[in-house]
Write an enzyme that holds these catalytic residues in place. Structure first.
Site, PDB file in Angstrom:
ATOM      1  N   HIS A  32     -22.902  16.706 -20.617  1.00  0.00           N
ATOM      2  CA  HIS A  32     -22.324  17.767 -19.776  1.00  0.00           C
ATOM      3  C   HIS A  32     -23.282  18.948 -19.652  1.00  0.00           C
ATOM      4  CE1 HIS A  32     -21.444  20.449 -23.204  1.00  0.00           C
ATOM      5  NE2 HIS A  32     -21.075  19.351 -23.867  1.00  0.00           N
ATOM      6  N   CYS A  68     -22.232  16.069 -28.489  1.00  0.00           N
ATOM      7  CA  CYS A  68     -22.436  15.763 -27.069  1.00  0.00           C
ATOM      8  C   CYS A  68     -23.917  15.850 -26.699  1.00  0.00           C
ATOM      9  CB  CYS A  68     -21.644  16.738 -26.195  1.00  0.00           C
ATOM     10  SG  CYS A  68     -19.859  16.527 -26.295  1.00  0.00           S
TER      11      CYS A  68
END
Length: 235
Positions: free
Chosen positions: A183, A201
């Site tokens: 992201h 992440c």
């Protein structure tokens, strides 16, 4: 107008000269094989007499009075050039149903994308820290969110704890059902390509996050390699 005619002696000399040239030319013709593709040469040995056509023989000496044939210089053959291969890691040997494959390498802090075997894009990343490492293995892209809130309570860490967080993110593409996404993370751009700063992440810039969101289809394999994390087994 008065015109003087050449004397008989002069005409006789010209005739002898023409005969000598013809005999010399015939001697050359008889001494050398005639090439099938040789082009004939027309000369006029003596003014006032009919022109003489003689075959053009490769390697034969130049006949007096014959026009010189310019020599053609062969053009050099172009040197074949090999297309330069893109620099970067080798494409992982994993199956793909979308034509796309990605490799997130912790050693270089880069993620590289291939499409149908061709390297398309490389972008700097920041993955999980040693306290929250990104597991190594093969992930597959899943659902996408244009924007969302990431909440540590979804995997058991209270938001108000020391390790807790609730962060607004954009262009989030899920990689695993236990909360790992690739992201946009504009707050970690200074670490991307240099060090790890996330909770697991894959952080990229807003521009690169948007590219992944708009370009990469669902079920694309993303290989994570070289972290201190455990082996990823779920999907």
């Amino acid at each position: 107008m008065f015109t003087s005619k050449p004397s008989r002696r002069a005409r006789r000399g010209l005739t002898q000269r023409a005969i000598a040239i013809v005999i010399g030319a015939l001697a050359v013709v008889l001494a050398l094989p005639i090439a099938a593709s040789a082009a004939p040469t027309t000369i006029s040995p003596v003014p006032g007499l009919p022109p003489l056509t003689i075959p053009d023989i490769p390697g034969a000496p130049q006949i007096p009075g014959a026009p010189s044939t310019p020599k053609s210089t062969p053009k050099p053959k172009p040197t074949p050039t090999t297309p330069e291969k893109p620099k970067g890691p080798a494409i992982p040997g994993v199956k793909t149903s979308t034509g796309w494959i990605a490799l997130a390498d912790d050693a270089s802090h880069q993620i590289t994308w291939w499409h149908n075997g061709n390297q398309v894009k490389t972008m700097p990343i920041s993955m999980g820290t040693n306290d929250h490492p990104t597991p190594n293995g093969v992930y597959h892209t899943k659902e996408k969110y244009r924007d969302m809130y990431m909440d540590s309570s979804t995997y058991g860490v209270p938001v108000d704890s020391a390790e807790g967080y609730r962060t607004y993110v954009e262009y989030a593409t899920r990689m695993s059902w236990d909360g790992i996404f690739i992201h946009a993370a504009p707050w970690s751009v200074s670490q991307q390509g240099r060090s790890n700063a996330s909770h697991g992440c894959i952080n990229v810039s807003t521009e690169n996050g948007k590219w992944v969101f708009n370009t990469i289809p669902r079920d694309t394999p993303i290989v994570v390699r070289g972290t201190v994390g455990p082996k990823y087994t779920g999907d």
